[in-house]
Design an enzyme around this catalytic site. Sequence first.
Site, PDB file in Angstrom:
ATOM      1  N   LYS A  77       0.856  -1.187   0.000  1.00 18.82           N
ATOM      2  CA  LYS A  77       0.000   0.000   0.000  1.00 18.82           C
ATOM      3  C   LYS A  77       0.897   1.243   0.000  1.00 18.82           C
ATOM      4  O   LYS A  77       1.927   1.275   0.669  1.00 18.82           O
ATOM      5  CB  LYS A  77      -0.905  -0.014   1.242  1.00 18.82           C
ATOM      6  CG  LYS A  77      -1.953   1.094   1.236  1.00 18.82           C
ATOM      7  CD  LYS A  77      -2.923   0.965   2.408  1.00 18.82           C
ATOM      8  CE  LYS A  77      -3.940   2.101   2.400  1.00 18.82           C
ATOM      9  NZ  LYS A  77      -4.859   2.038   3.548  1.00 18.82           N
ATOM     10  N   SER A 133      -9.662   2.073   2.662  1.00 20.24           N
ATOM     11  CA  SER A 133      -8.823   2.852   1.790  1.00 20.24           C
ATOM     12  C   SER A 133      -7.787   2.023   1.023  1.00 20.24           C
ATOM     13  O   SER A 133      -7.158   2.525   0.101  1.00 20.24           O
ATOM     14  CB  SER A 133      -8.110   3.937   2.601  1.00 20.24           C
ATOM     15  OG  SER A 133      -7.220   3.358   3.526  1.00 20.24           O
ATOM     16  N   SER A 166      -9.999  -0.142   6.679  1.00 15.55           N
ATOM     17  CA  SER A 166      -9.403  -0.036   5.343  1.00 15.55           C
ATOM     18  C   SER A 166      -8.819  -1.319   4.783  1.00 15.55           C
ATOM     19  O   SER A 166      -8.390  -1.343   3.636  1.00 15.55           O
ATOM     20  CB  SER A 166      -8.306   1.026   5.348  1.00 15.55           C
ATOM     21  OG  SER A 166      -8.882   2.298   5.467  1.00 15.55           O
TER      22      SER A 166
END
Lengths: 97, 470
Positions: free
Chosen positions: B70, B147, B172
Amino acid sequence: MKGVKVDRELILKVAENARLELTDKEAEEFVKQFKDILDAFSQIDEVDTKGIEASMQPVELKNVLREDRTEPSLSQEDALANTEHKKDGYFKGPRAV
Amino acid sequence: MRQEEQSKKSSRKEIDIVESTEEALQEAKEINEEYNYLNVISENLALGQARAISKNPNKGRLSGIFVSVKDCLVVKDVESTAGSRILKGYKPVFNATAVQRCIDEGAIIIGKTSQDEFGFGSFSVNVGVDCKIPLNPYDTERACGGSSGGAGGFTRKFSKRHIALGESTGGSIVCPASFCGIVGLCPTYGLVSRYGLMDYANSLDKIGPMAKNVDDAALLLDVISGFDEKDSTSVGKKDFMSGMKKDSKLKVAIIEENFGKGTDEEVKQAVISALDKAGIKYDKVKLPLTAKYGIATYYLISMSEASTNLAKYCGMRYGKHEKLDGNFNEYFTKVRGMHFGKEAKRRIMLGTFARMSGFRDAYYMQAMKVRTRIIEEYKNLFRKYDILVSPTMPFIAPKFSEIQKLTPLQNYMADIMTAGPNLAGLPHMSINAGFSKKEKMPIGIMFIADHFEEGKMLNIGKKVEGSLND
């Protein structure tokens, strides 16, 4: 905290504290949205927290101590590798006043 | 074996791994053209790692497995921006601990996955200025969830063996796992070192795996977890792998509030039928405080922490630079106004407000105290139960056209089921429980366990996964 008066003045004060430049349109939108959001969040007023400790973390943490001796760390060169604003091995910042 | 043969064999192997990495990179580029899952494809790094592995066959547990990271986790020499324009051009000079541990086990780092700017969103539509929105792998008119949206979509779409490093503050990891039909595992707070993570909210951020199956998620978690002296909130290693394998009778309960009228019928049915199919018996329990106050408490704490964490982005030491004009306040204010996206500004503003004198006790401190009561509410249930079950999200992945109509507050309400376990630092995991009939979109079932009981969660996850695959 019920009944906080959210107006343009408050939004601009917060933006100044947060070091954020807002466009007029953004400031206007935030007035409306913050009213909505803070009204909903003020619900937590109702929860009885008398004598309750604040949880700064969700799990209990212990102090981590180490011996006080020098260890390798980020070199000055590496620390400056990502900036354009440098001079003589230091960061160069905007003027103070 | 003669020396010649041996070298022939090793050069053959070299070609295999390097070739398959080239293929993988090609596939990643093609997927990315259409779906926007990767902010950066780390081609040179991946090929270098592939060559190194081929020359010196690594006995690591992730040898030759592709790992995506990420964007908010730093990878040495690879642009890392947490999906924000304010960090454009930033090339970290070190690896995050979780990334380093993957590399040490022979993983090939394929790229940085797209996300809501600094993690500020539930649909990955709040990407930074100039960043692209990832599209759902099942329907490009729908969101990946957020997210860690890029990580979710890429894990579903990429054909090679791959595990993603995701990150969760308020949901997330499990939200995009649910919307993309994969496994997402958010560990206990502190189990995985946050060194090298660009913080959203320090007391809430957790790094965890996203994978195609429970076994791969467990494998990556085992690699990245454990004490790290570089993170003062890091705790020791716990043996969850043996708990995963143990054939234990787990006491299970479903969270009644999460099966109420705010949840789509099909979602409820899929979750219940997944339990039934696996032959899992369950009680019903209530979490009234969490259900009513979880969202507000979560957002007040996370925004307050975010507003201080993001103070360091000011156009001086890394990321975007402007000409040094005016005094420091004027310069910082200008740079931050120019390069933060709208949701980042909104959360910095709300967090700054919640900590301002006159409001601090009523919002920030009160939220920290309510968190204590929410943790107690969960702990009471875990005295009796091993696992709590809920849908991961109340609905299937929404269309972008639907998201556009939501106000910020309505956006925040999407985290109704995930805010609680995140606030309390509890491990939770989403796996696919089936698909909606009409839209054919994935539905996630979420398991929540007590602190450091990842083993029990993996155990039930495997059982449900196995029965659904039958």
